[in-house]
Design a protein around this motif. Structure first.
Motif, short mmCIF file in Angstrom:
data_model
loop_
_atom_site.label_atom_id
_atom_site.label_comp_id
_atom_site.label_asym_id
_atom_site.label_seq_id
_atom_site.Cartn_x
_atom_site.Cartn_y
_atom_site.Cartn_z
N PRO A 310 -10.25 -12.14 -3.91
CA PRO A 310 -10.46 -13.09 -5.02
C PRO A 310 -11.02 -12.45 -6.29
O PRO A 310 -10.89 -13.03 -7.37
CB PRO A 310 -11.48 -14.09 -4.43
N ASN A 311 -11.61 -11.26 -6.16
CA ASN A 311 -12.17 -10.59 -7.34
C ASN A 311 -11.24 -9.52 -7.91
O ASN A 311 -11.64 -8.74 -8.75
CB ASN A 311 -13.52 -9.98 -6.99
N ALA A 312 -9.99 -9.51 -7.42
CA ALA A 312 -8.94 -8.64 -7.97
C ALA A 312 -9.37 -7.18 -8.05
O ALA A 312 -9.26 -6.54 -9.10
CB ALA A 312 -8.48 -9.15 -9.34
N LEU A 313 -9.86 -6.64 -6.94
CA LEU A 313 -10.21 -5.22 -6.91
C LEU A 313 -8.95 -4.39 -7.04
O LEU A 313 -7.96 -4.64 -6.35
CB LEU A 313 -10.91 -4.87 -5.59
N PHE A 314 -8.98 -3.40 -7.91
CA PHE A 314 -7.82 -2.54 -8.06
C PHE A 314 -7.77 -1.58 -6.87
O PHE A 314 -8.78 -1.01 -6.45
CB PHE A 314 -7.88 -1.74 -9.35
N ALA A 315 -6.57 -1.39 -6.32
CA ALA A 315 -6.41 -0.51 -5.17
C ALA A 315 -5.07 0.17 -5.20
O ALA A 315 -4.12 -0.32 -5.83
CB ALA A 315 -6.56 -1.30 -3.87
N ILE A 316 -5.00 1.30 -4.54
CA ILE A 316 -3.73 1.98 -4.32
C ILE A 316 -3.54 2.17 -2.82
O ILE A 316 -4.43 2.71 -2.13
CB ILE A 316 -3.68 3.33 -5.05
N ARG A 317 -2.42 1.69 -2.34
CA ARG A 317 -2.08 1.78 -0.92
C ARG A 317 -1.00 2.85 -0.74
O ARG A 317 -0.01 2.87 -1.47
CB ARG A 317 -1.57 0.44 -0.40
N THR A 318 -1.21 3.75 0.21
CA THR A 318 -0.26 4.82 0.48
C THR A 318 0.33 4.62 1.86
O THR A 318 -0.40 4.52 2.86
CB THR A 318 -0.95 6.20 0.42
N THR A 319 1.67 4.54 1.93
CA THR A 319 2.37 4.31 3.19
C THR A 319 3.61 5.19 3.25
O THR A 319 3.93 5.91 2.29
CB THR A 319 2.79 2.84 3.34
N SER A 320 4.30 5.12 4.36
CA SER A 320 5.57 5.82 4.53
C SER A 320 6.37 5.07 5.59
O SER A 320 5.83 4.19 6.27
CB SER A 320 5.34 7.27 4.98
N PRO A 321 7.66 5.41 5.76
CA PRO A 321 8.44 4.77 6.82
C PRO A 321 7.83 4.99 8.21
O PRO A 321 8.11 4.22 9.14
CB PRO A 321 9.81 5.46 6.71
N SER A 322 6.99 5.99 8.36
CA SER A 322 6.35 6.26 9.65
C SER A 322 5.18 5.33 9.94
O SER A 322 4.68 5.30 11.07
CB SER A 322 5.85 7.71 9.70
N CYS A 323 4.73 4.59 8.93
CA CYS A 323 3.56 3.70 9.10
C CYS A 323 4.01 2.35 9.65
O CYS A 323 4.85 1.68 9.05
CB CYS A 323 2.85 3.50 7.77
N ALA A 324 3.45 1.96 10.79
CA ALA A 324 3.77 0.67 11.38
C ALA A 324 2.94 -0.43 10.72
O ALA A 324 1.78 -0.21 10.37
CB ALA A 324 3.48 0.70 12.88
N MET A 325 3.56 -1.60 10.53
CA MET A 325 2.83 -2.72 9.96
C MET A 325 1.66 -3.09 10.87
O MET A 325 1.82 -3.31 12.06
CB MET A 325 3.76 -3.93 9.78
N GLY A 326 0.47 -3.13 10.30
CA GLY A 326 -0.71 -3.43 11.09
C GLY A 326 -1.19 -2.28 11.95
O GLY A 326 -2.09 -2.43 12.77
N GLY A 327 -0.59 -1.10 11.75
CA GLY A 327 -0.91 0.06 12.56
C GLY A 327 -2.11 0.82 12.03
O GLY A 327 -2.89 0.31 11.22
N PRO A 328 -2.29 2.07 12.47
CA PRO A 328 -3.45 2.88 12.07
C PRO A 328 -3.65 2.89 10.56
O PRO A 328 -2.72 3.18 9.80
CB PRO A 328 -3.10 4.27 12.61
N THR A 329 -4.87 2.61 10.14
CA THR A 329 -5.19 2.49 8.72
C THR A 329 -6.54 3.13 8.42
O THR A 329 -7.49 2.96 9.18
CB THR A 329 -5.22 1.01 8.29
N LEU A 330 -6.60 3.85 7.32
CA LEU A 330 -7.84 4.46 6.84
C LEU A 330 -8.20 3.83 5.51
O LEU A 330 -7.37 3.76 4.60
CB LEU A 330 -7.65 5.97 6.67
N VAL A 331 -9.44 3.35 5.38
CA VAL A 331 -9.94 2.80 4.11
C VAL A 331 -10.96 3.78 3.57
O VAL A 331 -11.96 4.09 4.24
CB VAL A 331 -10.57 1.41 4.30
#
Length: 598
Positions: A310-331
């Motif tokens: 809701p506070n519109a935090l700016f972010a950049i998400r890095t993915t690839s075809p090897s990344c599964a939806m909902g899979g391993p994620t690092l924040v």
């Protein structure tokens, strides 16, 4: 960032035109050749009409990070005067393509400025001005002959000679950080690690030899530098106007994380530049790209600009075809008032490497940093706040995976925020780098030494005095105080007790790795961390999370030290492997730093 929804931003549309009949705004975008995409933010005046465009060329290294919000404030003021403004990252810096230690990095920086000018002109403005801050002035001047007609050039606290600049920066690194091992030939400055070729390539740049620029030129310098020969030569040769800056060492060389905004100087620069343009405006249409591809073949990754919560935090998400939806994620959490790139760009490099291996990575700006929120005059953003807590949790909630598929990591204040989110949401693992703040109950006078604050008179002064008295009392009693009393004081927020934070993480079944530089190890020991660790091991519940604390023999708190930073990179990959039962390979650090358990 524009006000478009996340769904709109994630559509596969490479160009979006700004309607000249709608309000302007701030738009983050990649631009330039897709093989060398540069990241930038465009400020479009109200109504989508502009009198001209301004390109802001940032400094290098730590100065680029420290000046991020200051350049944003300048962009806002210029935009308010009816000018389209582009802030951007050079090739190999920030969120742009490329490696910072590329062989021909100096020529690529200069080419980035040429690309930026072409992008601004493609938006529909004819009159263009250039601003270069510190090394940005050196690089901008080197690019001037390739930029076409310019309306004005402002050289802001300029680096005049590349050779002197690099010698100064390397000396600051050697004295203030460390002396790198000769086994790795790369050149370190504070906030960057560069190819050895940079020595000769930067030495070839000298603004004082530049032919007169065919437009008004402003040279804004610190008073102690105004009379040095290179500056006098530059001013005379360019027939430049002059402006004397104030308190810029607090802006570009802050003693800690407290960056003081030079609002009066920024206001002067904005007015001087605005006055160089005439009053007629024209509609602009900015080609925007909300994503970019990096790498090639099987190791291609995609980065997308997003707005979180809701506070519109700016972010950049890095993915690839090897990344599964909902899979391993690092924040990855930002540090202090710095933006999302991490120490010496480590977060960017790590994100692109891990995404190619199947781990999605999210980097973000908390409110009052980077692209999250406008900049106010004389801005001071607190290091620790309830807003920061909310942002820390939002990042995990918006990570695109359940908490047990998330690893969090941050350095210094970023480690505190990542720890907070980990305990609130019960993530898989946390990697805490150079933690200084171990409090969970935050009393104002206890946290004075670890936050940025503006002196507001009696109350602030009284809290500072109370903090220093508390430190003296604590240090005097520490050798004889029973640990249970120490713990009791910590539970009431009166002192820092590492066990309290680490026990909370274990109770939420969070696997925790703490990595500490020598300075941070000493702080951990002073606050009786090893005693707490012995209690945790003795009382550990097999069903809870585990905790490991590693003390490194060399390196600095901010991870400017090349060898410790490369070792930490390896540690982070190992933590991801352990969390997700993966086998991601990474070459060993050129000069690994040894550690011992605490």
């Amino acid at each position: 960032m524009s006000t478009r929804s996340t769904a709109e931003r994630n559509t596969d549309t490479s160009h979006v035109d700004v309607n000249p009949h709608t309000a302007g705004g701030k738009y983050s975008t990649w631009f330039g050749p897709e093989s060398e995409s540069l990241f930038g933010t465009v400020h479009v005046p109200e109504g989508g009409r502009a009198r001209g465009g301004v390109i802001l060329c940032p400094p290098l290294g730590k100065e680029q990070v420290d000046s991020y919000r200051g350049l944003t404030l300048l962009a806002q003021k210029l935009c308010d005067s009816g000018l389209l403004v582009l802030r951007f990252d050079y090739f190999g810096t920030g969120d742009s393509a490329g490696d910072q230690d590329s062989e021909h990095i100096v020529s690529q920086w200069i080419r980035s400025i040429v690309t930026a000018a072409g992008f601004v002109r493609s938006s529909g403005v004819d009159a263009v001005a250039l601003v270069g801050l510190r090394a940005g002035a050196l690089l901008g001047a080197a690019a001037v002959s390739q930029l076409g007609p310019l309306t004005a050039v402002a050289l802001w606290d300029p680096v005049v000679r590349g050779r002197s600049y690099l010698r100064e920066q390397r000396a600051l690194y050697s004295v203030g950080v460390t002396q790198d091992s000769g086994e790795d030939a790369r050149v370190s400055i504070i906030g960057a690690v560069l190819h050895p070729n940079v020595v000769s390539d930067l030495a070839a740049l000298d603004i004082s030899t530049l032919e007169p620029i065919d437009c008004p030129v402003l040279v804004a310098t610190r008073p102690e530098r105004a009379d040095v020969k290179p500056i006098r030569t530059l001013v005379q040769k360019q027939n430049a106007e002059e402006h004397t800056l104030s308190d810029h060492e607090l802006f570009l060389e802050p003693s800690d994380f407290e960056v003081v905004m030079p609002t009066s100087d920024i206001t002067y620069l904005a007015r001087w530049l605005s006055d160089r343009f005439d009053g007629s405006d024209a509609p602009v249409s900015v080609p925007l790209r909300d994503h970019a591809e990096f790498g090639n073949g099987e190791r291609t990754v995609v980065e997308s600009a997003q707005s979180l919560g809701p506070n519109a935090l700016f972010a950049i998400r890095t993915t690839s075809p090897s990344c599964a939806m909902g899979g391993p994620t690092l924040v990855l959490y930002p540090t202090a008032n710095e933006h999302r790139v991490g120490p010496v760009r480590l977060w960017v490099e790590l994100a692109r490497y891990l995404a190619a291996e199947g781990v999605s990575v999210l980097r973000f700006d908390r409110r009052g940093t980077g692209e999250s929120g406008p900049v106010s005059d004389n801005e001071i953003t607190e290091l620790y706040s309830e807003e920061g807590n909310e942002d820390a949790v939002t990042a995990v909630q918006q990570a695109g995976a359940g908490p047990r598929n998330v690893v969090v990591s941050g350095m210094c204040s970023g480690s505190w925020y990542s720890s907070y989110a980990a305990t609130e949401l019960g993530v898989n693992s946390a990697v805490l780098l150079n933690t200084l703040d171990w409090t969970t109950k935050r009393l104002e006078f206890v946290k004075r030494s670890s936050m940025v604050h503006e002196d507001k008179g009696f109350v602030a002064s009284a809290l500072d005095r109370l903090h220093h008295v508390g430190v003296r009392v604590k240090n005097g009693l520490q050798p004889t105080m029973p640990y249970r009393v120490w713990l009791w004081l910590g539970l009431r927020g009166l002192i820092q007790v590492p066990e309290i934070s680490l026990r909370r993480l274990e109770s939420e079944n969070v696997r925790t790795t703490v990595l500490l530089s020598p300075k941070d190890s000493a702080w951990f020991v002073d606050n009786r961390g090893p005693e707490g660790m012995r209690r945790l091991r003795k009382q550990s519940d097999p069903r809870s999370g585990s905790t490991t604390v590693k003390s490194f023999e060399a390196g600095d708190h901010s991870l400017y030290s090349r060898d410790l930073r490369e070792t930490v990179r390896r540690e982070l990959v190992d933590a991801v492997n352990e969390a997700f039962d993966m086998e991601i390979g990474l070459p060993a650090p050129p000069v690994p730093v040894r550690w011992r358990p605490l």
